[in-house]
Design a protein around this motif. Structure first.
Motif, mmCIF file in Angstrom:
data_model
loop_
_atom_site.group_PDB
_atom_site.id
_atom_site.type_symbol
_atom_site.label_atom_id
_atom_site.label_comp_id
_atom_site.label_asym_id
_atom_site.label_seq_id
_atom_site.Cartn_x
_atom_site.Cartn_y
_atom_site.Cartn_z
ATOM 1 N N UNK A 2 13.817 -64.826 110.050
ATOM 2 C CA UNK A 2 14.308 -63.660 109.314
ATOM 3 C C UNK A 2 13.499 -62.432 109.685
ATOM 4 N N UNK A 3 14.123 -61.303 109.653
ATOM 5 C CA UNK A 3 13.438 -60.058 109.971
ATOM 6 C C UNK A 3 13.599 -59.064 108.831
ATOM 7 N N UNK A 4 12.506 -58.765 108.096
ATOM 8 C CA UNK A 4 12.616 -57.741 107.054
ATOM 9 C C UNK A 4 12.698 -56.367 107.700
ATOM 10 N N UNK A 13 14.506 -52.607 97.864
ATOM 11 C CA UNK A 13 15.064 -53.886 98.250
ATOM 12 C C UNK A 13 14.847 -54.069 99.749
ATOM 13 N N UNK A 14 14.835 -55.316 100.195
ATOM 14 C CA UNK A 14 14.709 -55.598 101.614
ATOM 15 C C UNK A 14 15.996 -56.220 102.108
ATOM 16 N N UNK A 15 16.474 -55.723 103.237
ATOM 17 C CA UNK A 15 17.656 -56.274 103.870
ATOM 18 C C UNK A 15 17.194 -57.043 105.098
ATOM 19 N N UNK A 16 17.387 -58.357 105.071
ATOM 20 C CA UNK A 16 16.964 -59.214 106.165
ATOM 21 C C UNK A 16 18.155 -59.503 107.061
ATOM 22 N N UNK A 17 17.912 -59.523 108.357
ATOM 23 C CA UNK A 17 18.997 -59.733 109.314
ATOM 24 C C UNK A 17 18.678 -60.918 110.220
ATOM 25 N N UNK A 18 19.660 -61.759 110.433
ATOM 26 C CA UNK A 18 19.536 -62.920 111.306
ATOM 27 C C UNK A 18 20.789 -62.963 112.184
ATOM 28 N N UNK A 19 20.691 -63.089 113.495
ATOM 29 C CA UNK A 19 19.479 -63.209 114.301
ATOM 30 C C UNK A 19 18.711 -61.885 114.372
ATOM 31 N N UNK A 20 17.406 -61.968 114.624
ATOM 32 C CA UNK A 20 16.525 -60.787 114.509
ATOM 33 C C UNK A 20 16.529 -59.886 115.741
ATOM 34 N N UNK A 21 17.654 -59.200 115.974
ATOM 35 C CA UNK A 21 17.752 -58.247 117.079
ATOM 36 C C UNK A 21 18.095 -56.877 116.523
ATOM 37 N N UNK A 92 16.756 -55.170 121.447
ATOM 38 C CA UNK A 92 15.329 -55.513 121.508
ATOM 39 C C UNK A 92 14.998 -56.313 120.254
ATOM 40 N N UNK A 93 13.903 -57.102 120.277
ATOM 41 C CA UNK A 93 13.533 -57.856 119.076
ATOM 42 C C UNK A 93 13.315 -56.922 117.889
ATOM 43 N N UNK A 94 13.806 -57.318 116.716
ATOM 44 C CA UNK A 94 13.704 -56.490 115.507
ATOM 45 C C UNK A 94 12.373 -56.756 114.831
ATOM 46 N N UNK A 95 11.326 -56.201 115.392
ATOM 47 C CA UNK A 95 9.979 -56.307 114.823
ATOM 48 C C UNK A 95 9.251 -55.013 115.145
ATOM 49 N N UNK A 96 8.129 -54.800 114.481
ATOM 50 C CA UNK A 96 7.355 -53.591 114.747
ATOM 51 C C UNK A 96 6.826 -53.644 116.176
ATOM 52 N N UNK A 97 7.049 -52.577 116.927
ATOM 53 C CA UNK A 97 6.592 -52.495 118.309
ATOM 54 C C UNK A 97 5.555 -51.398 118.435
ATOM 55 N N UNK A 98 4.509 -51.677 119.187
ATOM 56 C CA UNK A 98 3.449 -50.711 119.416
ATOM 57 C C UNK A 98 3.406 -50.348 120.891
ATOM 58 N N UNK A 99 2.895 -49.150 121.183
ATOM 59 C CA UNK A 99 2.758 -48.735 122.570
ATOM 60 C C UNK A 99 1.924 -49.762 123.327
ATOM 61 N N UNK A 100 2.400 -50.166 124.489
ATOM 62 C CA UNK A 100 1.693 -51.156 125.297
ATOM 63 C C UNK A 100 2.210 -52.571 125.112
ATOM 64 N N UNK A 101 3.029 -52.813 124.055
ATOM 65 C CA UNK A 101 3.613 -54.140 123.862
ATOM 66 C C UNK A 101 4.582 -54.455 125.003
ATOM 67 N N UNK A 102 4.641 -55.721 125.380
ATOM 68 C CA UNK A 102 5.642 -56.158 126.338
ATOM 69 C C UNK A 102 6.915 -56.528 125.579
#
Length: 109
Positions: A2-4, A13-21, A92-102
């Protein structure tokens, strides 16, 4: 998993999405789940800004493109999730991305 789509500790409220893209698409059979305070079955759903027919359900599989939010008692409305029907989308994957992440994006069509 799950991806919050709301920050941890947020008073909404949090809306979770599956699949996490990110850039959810109908052909992935997207399931939305609303989490927050309140008892089970108390979610209010909105599609494109209007109250929508999935009232009282905490999760469902999306069958129409649009922008979805949800609300649970005692919390504000969730961050919106847009579900697309378009012929071609870059995900792209639905998660927090930081500069330099692959990141490995995928092109879907």
């Amino acid at each position: 998993g799950w991806c919050p789509l709301s920050p941890a500790g947020a008073q909404s409220s949090q809306l979770l999405v599956e699949p996490p893209w990110r850039r959810a698409v109908l052909w992935d059979r997207v399931t939305l789940t609303c989490q927050g305070s309140g008892t089970a079955g108390t979610s209010t759903w909105y599609k494109d800004g209007q109250r929508w027919g999935q009232q009282g359900r905490d999760h469902f599989t999306v069958t129409e493109s649009g922008t979805y939010t949800c609300d649970r008692p005692g919390t504000g409305r969730s961050t919106p999730v847009r579900v697309l029907k378009g012929p071609l989308v870059l995900q792209v994957p639905a998660r927090a991305l930081l500069e330099g992440d692959t990141v490995t994006p995928r092109c879907r069509g």
